[in-house]
Design a protein around this motif. Structure first.
Motif, PDB file in Angstrom:
ATOM      1  N   ASN A  39      71.183  13.010 -23.268  1.00 20.51           N
ATOM      2  CA  ASN A  39      70.537  13.696 -22.150  1.00 20.51           C
ATOM      3  C   ASN A  39      71.553  14.158 -21.102  1.00 20.51           C
ATOM      4  OD1 ASN A  39      67.710  13.906 -22.699  1.00 20.51           O
ATOM      5  ND2 ASN A  39      67.576  11.694 -22.501  1.00 20.51           N
TER       6      ASN A  39
ATOM      7  N   SER B 157      63.220  14.130 -21.632  1.00 19.30           N
ATOM      8  CA  SER B 157      62.153  13.837 -20.666  1.00 19.30           C
ATOM      9  C   SER B 157      61.152  14.980 -20.559  1.00 19.30           C
ATOM     10  CB  SER B 157      62.745  13.532 -19.289  1.00 19.30           C
ATOM     11  OG  SER B 157      63.473  14.652 -18.812  1.00 19.30           O
ATOM     12  N   THR B 158      61.524  16.173 -21.021  1.00 20.31           N
ATOM     13  CA  THR B 158      60.595  17.304 -20.977  1.00 20.31           C
ATOM     14  C   THR B 158      59.549  17.231 -22.084  1.00 20.31           C
ATOM     15  OG1 THR B 158      62.016  18.718 -22.354  1.00 20.31           O
ATOM     16  CG2 THR B 158      62.341  18.834 -19.952  1.00 20.31           C
TER      17      THR B 158
ATOM     18  N   ASP C  36      57.589  10.718 -22.568  1.00 19.61           N
ATOM     19  CA  ASP C  36      57.552   9.794 -21.425  1.00 19.61           C
ATOM     20  C   ASP C  36      58.581   8.683 -21.580  1.00 19.61           C
ATOM     21  OD1 ASP C  36      55.470  11.206 -20.229  1.00 19.61           O
ATOM     22  OD2 ASP C  36      53.925   9.985 -21.208  1.00 19.61           O
ATOM     23  N   TYR C  37      59.264   8.651 -22.704  1.00 21.95           N
ATOM     24  CA  TYR C  37      60.227   7.585 -23.013  1.00 21.95           C
ATOM     25  C   TYR C  37      61.603   8.179 -23.295  1.00 21.95           C
ATOM     26  CZ  TYR C  37      55.760   5.311 -23.520  1.00 21.95           C
ATOM     27  OH  TYR C  37      54.484   4.855 -23.295  1.00 21.95           O
ATOM     28  N   ALA C  38      62.147   8.899 -22.313  1.00 24.97           N
ATOM     29  CA  ALA C  38      63.383   9.663 -22.487  1.00 24.97           C
ATOM     30  C   ALA C  38      64.597   8.806 -22.804  1.00 24.97           C
ATOM     31  CB  ALA C  38      63.665  10.497 -21.238  1.00 24.97           C
TER      32      ALA C  38
ATOM     33  N   SER D  72      62.729   9.621 -28.728  1.00 25.35           N
ATOM     34  CA  SER D  72      62.148  10.665 -27.868  1.00 25.35           C
ATOM     35  C   SER D  72      62.638  12.037 -28.321  1.00 25.35           C
ATOM     36  CB  SER D  72      62.503  10.428 -26.398  1.00 25.35           C
ATOM     37  OG  SER D  72      63.884  10.598 -26.156  1.00 25.35           O
TER      38      SER D  72
END
Length: 163
Positions: A63, A75-76, A79-81, A86
């Motif tokens: 990320n 994260s886009t 909910d678990y970035a 994810s």
């Protein structure tokens, strides 16, 4: 490193794009190669937003590279970035095989939610089995290149507008 960066930054407008290929996310992630979660804990904590000694940080590293390159983070889409998996929802799944810049998502253990994520570097065949080399964080407690068996590969991910 700084001398190398200065030299590589020197180009002219007349330089044809054919002689200088686009840098992929894998190339950009190399900037952090060798950072160790113990030795470079403070810096990694600042960069990643998590303490690398107490948090599995492979997804945070991917990320970070996406953020630095103005690309959407996991994260886009999740909910678990901070979980490797994810990235199973990020970008588009690639079927024809990975190329530099692609994000590879692997299983970890027998867990249905644990995993590992990193940037594709290369692949090799050892004793008839395919292994993918990825550049990622939290590999032997550092940013490094590690090999993972293709049998653990869950998905190859790429943004549709990536070169």
């Amino acid at each position: 490193i700084f001398a190398l960066m200065a030299v590589s930054a020197c180009t002219t407008a007349a330089t044809p794009s054919k002689t200088r290929p686009e840098q992929t996310l894998t190339h950009k992630a190399y900037y952090y190669y060798g950072l160790n979660e113990q030795k470079d804990r403070t810096l990694l904590r600042q960069l990643l937003g998590v303490d690398p000694v107490v948090t599995e940080w492979c997804a945070a590293f991917v990320n970070l590279i996406l953020l630095e390159n103005d690309l959407p983070q996991s994260s886009t889409v999740s909910d678990y970035a901070l979980t490797a998996r994810s990235f199973l929802q990020w970008g588009e799944e690639v079927k024809e095989g990975p190329r530099k810049g692609d994000i590879l998502v692997f299983t970890r253990g027998d867990s249905e939610w644990k995993g590992h994520v990193g940037f594709y570097v290369s692949h090799k065949v050892v004793n008839g089995k395919v292994y993918f080399s990825v550049l990622g964080g939290n590999q032997s407690n550092s940013v490094s290149i590690a090999s993972y068996p293709a049998s653990r590969l869950l998905s190859i991910r790429r943004l549709s507008n990536q070169p």
